[in-house]
Motif scaffolding. Structure first.
Motif, mmCIF file in Angstrom:
data_model
loop_
_atom_site.group_PDB
_atom_site.id
_atom_site.type_symbol
_atom_site.label_atom_id
_atom_site.label_comp_id
_atom_site.label_asym_id
_atom_site.label_seq_id
_atom_site.Cartn_x
_atom_site.Cartn_y
_atom_site.Cartn_z
ATOM 1 N N GLU A 1 86.090 87.389 98.370
ATOM 2 C CA GLU A 1 86.341 88.028 97.076
ATOM 3 C C GLU A 1 85.724 89.422 97.032
ATOM 4 O OE1 GLU A 1 86.509 84.326 93.896
ATOM 5 O OE2 GLU A 1 84.569 84.918 94.723
ATOM 6 N N VAL A 2 84.541 89.542 97.608
ATOM 7 C CA VAL A 2 83.890 90.855 97.653
ATOM 8 C C VAL A 2 84.750 91.847 98.429
ATOM 9 C CG1 VAL A 2 81.948 92.146 98.641
ATOM 10 C CG2 VAL A 2 81.528 90.048 97.344
ATOM 11 N N TRP A 3 85.209 91.437 99.613
ATOM 12 C CA TRP A 3 85.994 92.367 100.433
ATOM 13 C C TRP A 3 87.343 92.688 99.808
ATOM 14 C CZ3 TRP A 3 83.802 95.552 103.314
ATOM 15 C CH2 TRP A 3 82.716 95.227 104.125
ATOM 16 N N ARG A 4 87.950 91.721 99.142
ATOM 17 C CA ARG A 4 89.221 92.021 98.459
ATOM 18 C C ARG A 4 88.999 93.060 97.364
ATOM 19 N NH1 ARG A 4 90.301 86.406 99.211
ATOM 20 N NH2 ARG A 4 89.449 85.890 97.154
ATOM 21 N N THR A 5 87.889 92.929 96.668
ATOM 22 C CA THR A 5 87.603 93.893 95.603
ATOM 23 C C THR A 5 87.274 95.262 96.183
ATOM 24 O OG1 THR A 5 86.735 92.093 94.230
ATOM 25 C CG2 THR A 5 86.199 94.338 93.558
ATOM 26 N N VAL A 6 86.536 95.286 97.280
ATOM 27 C CA VAL A 6 86.260 96.561 97.945
ATOM 28 C C VAL A 6 87.571 97.252 98.300
ATOM 29 C CG1 VAL A 6 85.353 97.635 100.045
ATOM 30 C CG2 VAL A 6 84.003 95.902 98.862
ATOM 31 N N GLY A 7 88.510 96.493 98.844
ATOM 32 C CA GLY A 7 89.803 97.067 99.213
ATOM 33 C C GLY A 7 90.561 97.616 98.027
ATOM 34 N N THR B 1 74.406 94.949 104.016
ATOM 35 C CA THR B 1 75.102 93.683 103.809
ATOM 36 C C THR B 1 76.550 93.954 103.423
ATOM 37 O OG1 THR B 1 74.762 93.465 101.414
ATOM 38 C CG2 THR B 1 72.925 92.831 102.848
ATOM 39 N N TYR B 2 77.346 92.895 103.354
ATOM 40 C CA TYR B 2 78.747 93.068 102.967
ATOM 41 C C TYR B 2 78.894 93.439 101.494
ATOM 42 C CZ TYR B 2 78.541 88.348 100.905
ATOM 43 O OH TYR B 2 78.214 87.242 100.141
ATOM 44 N N VAL B 3 77.815 93.300 100.709
ATOM 45 C CA VAL B 3 77.887 93.681 99.293
ATOM 46 C C VAL B 3 77.653 95.183 99.110
ATOM 47 C CG1 VAL B 3 77.005 93.207 96.961
ATOM 48 C CG2 VAL B 3 77.098 91.373 98.640
ATOM 49 N N ASP B 4 77.015 95.817 100.093
ATOM 50 C CA ASP B 4 76.731 97.245 99.963
ATOM 51 C C ASP B 4 77.983 98.105 99.800
ATOM 52 O OD1 ASP B 4 73.683 97.997 100.330
ATOM 53 O OD2 ASP B 4 74.077 96.279 101.613
ATOM 54 N N VAL C 1 81.338 101.655 96.371
ATOM 55 C CA VAL C 1 82.611 102.085 95.791
ATOM 56 C C VAL C 1 82.604 101.954 94.267
ATOM 57 C CG1 VAL C 1 83.859 99.875 95.973
ATOM 58 C CG2 VAL C 1 85.114 102.043 96.123
ATOM 59 N N LEU C 2 81.929 100.945 93.733
ATOM 60 C CA LEU C 2 81.892 100.795 92.273
ATOM 61 C C LEU C 2 81.136 101.947 91.624
ATOM 62 C CD1 LEU C 2 81.122 96.976 91.811
ATOM 63 C CD2 LEU C 2 83.316 98.131 91.495
ATOM 64 N N VAL C 3 79.929 102.200 92.099
ATOM 65 C CA VAL C 3 79.089 103.216 91.463
ATOM 66 C C VAL C 3 79.595 104.625 91.758
ATOM 67 C CG1 VAL C 3 76.767 104.213 91.384
ATOM 68 C CG2 VAL C 3 77.069 101.725 91.421
ATOM 69 N N PRO D 1 84.181 93.214 86.026
ATOM 70 C CA PRO D 1 82.852 92.710 85.628
ATOM 71 C C PRO D 1 82.180 91.820 86.668
ATOM 72 C CG PRO D 1 84.366 92.604 83.778
ATOM 73 C CD PRO D 1 85.189 92.974 84.980
ATOM 74 N N GLU D 2 82.940 90.919 87.300
ATOM 75 C CA GLU D 2 82.327 90.022 88.285
ATOM 76 C C GLU D 2 81.770 90.816 89.465
ATOM 77 O OE1 GLU D 2 85.358 89.727 87.104
ATOM 78 O OE2 GLU D 2 85.308 87.891 85.894
ATOM 79 N N ALA D 3 82.509 91.829 89.888
ATOM 80 C CA ALA D 3 82.058 92.662 91.000
ATOM 81 C C ALA D 3 80.829 93.472 90.598
ATOM 82 C CB ALA D 3 83.179 93.590 91.439
ATOM 83 N N ALA D 4 80.840 94.013 89.394
ATOM 84 C CA ALA D 4 79.695 94.785 88.920
ATOM 85 C C ALA D 4 78.453 93.905 88.831
ATOM 86 C CB ALA D 4 80.008 95.412 87.564
ATOM 87 N N ALA D 5 78.630 92.650 88.425
ATOM 88 C CA ALA D 5 77.495 91.729 88.338
ATOM 89 C C ALA D 5 76.925 91.431 89.722
ATOM 90 C CB ALA D 5 77.920 90.434 87.644
ATOM 91 N N ALA D 6 77.795 91.246 90.711
ATOM 92 C CA ALA D 6 77.327 90.994 92.076
ATOM 93 C C ALA D 6 76.543 92.195 92.599
ATOM 94 C CB ALA D 6 78.519 90.694 92.984
#
Length: 208
Positions: A5-11, A106-109, A114-116, A133-138
């Motif tokens: 889910e993290v990588w899909r959102t990054v994409g 990490t894979y969350v970095d 990209v979010l910030v 929101p879910e991505a921002a929370a992570a």
């Protein structure tokens, strides 16, 4: 969010940022971003350098900066930003789905980046791009748990951050409530976010 889910959102966030960048004129690319000393071009180049940086690149930049992380990041962003605009935009198309990230991260970095950094670009340009929101929370959880480089727990000691649009909170003390997007920007030192937090002691948090 799990890893996929993290990588899909990054994409999807990289794709959205790339589409925006493709519409900007030269003046917009030269606009100062929310990152002190960086233009929109510098930020854009930095974000998409993440999947391209090799371990040798990281080591070389740290050696040149004599171990100073901030100086290394700054120098690399400026190096990548010297490329032609069309090449930077094309990199967003090429690396949208890449799951590579720099050694030591990490894979969350890449999600945090990209979010910030998207907000670092869109806010001064007067554009709007809401964070998922879910991505921002992570990303906020990562920043809160990690002391370096944002020192969020130290800077925001004595405050309890509470998201109003998702189940997320951190810290103890005087409540600071607002959308998770604004809280993430505050956690990463973007004082422009403070005005989006109703009832927040703006001068105190801005100075921090």
């Amino acid at each position: 969010m799990d890893r996929d889910e993290v990588w899909r959102t990054v994409g999807s966030e990289r794709a959205a940022l790339g589409s925006l960048l493709a519409t900007l004129d030269d003046a917009a690319w030269a606009t100062p971003s929310l990152c002190a000393g960086w233009t929109v071009r510098d930020v854009a180049a930095h974000v998409i350098s993440s999947p391209q940086a090799t371990p040798a690149d990281v080591l070389r930049s740290l050696v040149r900066a004599r171990g100073d992380f901030d100086r290394a990041i700054d120098a690399e962003a400026r190096r990548w930003s010297h490329r032609p605009t069309a090449q930077i935009v094309e990199d967003y198309r090429r690396f949208t789905g890449s799951r590579r990230h720099p050694v030591g991260t990490t894979y969350v970095d890449p999600l945090l980046d990209v979010l910030v950094h998207t907000q670092d670009i869109v806010v001064p340009l007067g554009r709007v791009h809401p964070m998922p929101p879910e991505a921002a929370a992570a990303a906020a959880t990562l920043v809160w748990r990690r002391s370096f480089p944002f020192h969020a727990r130290r800077r925001l000691a004595g405050h309890r951050l509470v998201a109003t649009d998702i189940d997320w909170s951190a810290g103890e003390g005087q409540p600071v409530e607002g959308p998770i997007q604004a809280l993430l920007l505050l956690l990463t030192g973007r004082t422009a976010a403070v005005r989006r937090l109703p009832g927040t002691p703006v001068p105190q948090l801005a100075l921090r």
